[in-house]
Motif scaffolding. Structure first.
Motif, PDB file in Angstrom:
ATOM      1  N   UNK A  50       0.831  -1.199   0.000  1.00  0.00           N
ATOM      2  CA  UNK A  50       0.000   0.000   0.000  1.00  0.00           C
ATOM      3  C   UNK A  50       0.866   1.250   0.000  1.00  0.00           C
ATOM      4  N   UNK A  51       1.913   1.262   0.811  1.00  0.00           N
ATOM      5  CA  UNK A  51       2.813   2.412   0.844  1.00  0.00           C
ATOM      6  C   UNK A  51       3.555   2.560  -0.478  1.00  0.00           C
ATOM      7  N   UNK A  52       4.011   1.446  -1.023  1.00  0.00           N
ATOM      8  CA  UNK A  52       4.770   1.472  -2.274  1.00  0.00           C
ATOM      9  C   UNK A  52       3.954   2.075  -3.409  1.00  0.00           C
ATOM     10  N   UNK A  53       2.649   1.766  -3.452  1.00  0.00           N
ATOM     11  CA  UNK A  53       1.817   2.221  -4.560  1.00  0.00           C
ATOM     12  C   UNK A  53       0.893   3.377  -4.181  1.00  0.00           C
ATOM     13  N   UNK A  54       1.095   3.944  -2.996  1.00  0.00           N
ATOM     14  CA  UNK A  54       0.329   5.110  -2.591  1.00  0.00           C
ATOM     15  C   UNK A  54      -1.159   4.841  -2.416  1.00  0.00           C
ATOM     16  N   UNK A  55      -1.498   3.679  -1.908  1.00  0.00           N
ATOM     17  CA  UNK A  55      -2.894   3.301  -1.695  1.00  0.00           C
ATOM     18  C   UNK A  55      -3.228   3.472  -0.220  1.00  0.00           C
ATOM     19  N   UNK A  56      -4.371   4.108   0.047  1.00  0.00           N
ATOM     20  CA  UNK A  56      -4.815   4.270   1.422  1.00  0.00           C
ATOM     21  C   UNK A  56      -5.996   3.342   1.692  1.00  0.00           C
ATOM     22  N   UNK A  57      -6.340   3.185   2.949  1.00  0.00           N
ATOM     23  CA  UNK A  57      -7.510   2.374   3.282  1.00  0.00           C
ATOM     24  C   UNK A  57      -8.773   2.951   2.669  1.00  0.00           C
ATOM     25  N   UNK A  58      -8.866   4.251   2.606  1.00  0.00           N
ATOM     26  CA  UNK A  58     -10.050   4.894   2.027  1.00  0.00           C
ATOM     27  C   UNK A  58     -10.202   4.544   0.549  1.00  0.00           C
ATOM     28  N   UNK A  59      -9.076   4.366  -0.141  1.00  0.00           N
ATOM     29  CA  UNK A  59      -9.122   3.981  -1.560  1.00  0.00           C
ATOM     30  C   UNK A  59      -9.823   2.660  -1.734  1.00  0.00           C
TER      31      UNK A  59
END
Length: 192
Positions: free
Chosen positions: A183-192
């Motif tokens: 998630x950090x590597x690809x800039x994904x958040x839980x909200x996404x």
């Protein structure tokens, strides 16, 4: 299970493509895995009830492996499976690995556990997905290390794809498979 659960999987189509003499064995493996997965996921049972059901399921697997009577709770699973284990010398530890993964699903809920790094998720796949490929290769008499490794890679990839396409379903069950690392590597958040 009292209320049969319908699944969107492609097992019935794929099974027709298999040699007729292996179809009963493949069906027995599928029904074992599908029933155990349903015990872990479906219905309104509590986590403790799910773990207890899987513990009984594991005892029945042990009984089937030793050609002993099972509990009678899942005869549609363990009567065919016992025959397949005997006929094909099926590696029972691979079936037990699947149960380990289903138990892990119950114990590691999103509120209590997130996969920090991809390696943790890949380790889970060694029990949740890779045993299925290895069981099928066993039925076909394929045992070389290269084929087993390739099967593991394919099965892991399919498991990861399943996780990514079913995030909404899994989160509703209290499961969170995307690793914090990815998630950090690809800039994904839980909200996404």
């Amino acid at each position: 299970m009292k209320n049969p659960v319908t699944h969107y999987e492609n097992f019935p189509v794929a099974s027709v493509l298999c040699p007729a003499h292996l179809r009963p064995a493949i069906a027995a493996i599928y029904h074992f895995a599908r029933t155990a997965d349903d015990l872990a996921d479906e219905g309104t049972a509590t986590p403790a009830e799910r773990l207890a059901a899987l513990a009984q399921f594991r005892q029945d697997l042990h009984a089937a492996a030793h050609q002993q009577p099972h509990s009678g709770r899942w005869p549609q699973v363990f009567e065919p499976l016992a025959a397949v284990i005997a006929q094909h010398a099926l590696p029972v530890p691979l079936l037990a690995d699947l149960l380990d993964a289903f138990e892990q699903d119950i114990r590691h809920t999103a509120s209590q556990h997130r996969y920090a790094v991809d390696d943790e998720l890949l380790d889970y796949c060694t029990r949740s997905a890779n045993p299925v490929g290895r069981l099928l290769l066993h039925l076909y008499g394929v045992t070389d290390e290269v084929s087993l490794a390739q099967s593991d890679l394919v099965c892991t990839a399919l498991q990861l794809i399943n996780f990514w396409q079913d995030v909404g379903v899994d989160v509703a069950r209290g499961r969170w498979y995307p690793s914090q690392q990815a998630m950090a590597q690809f800039g994904v958040t839980e909200a996404d």
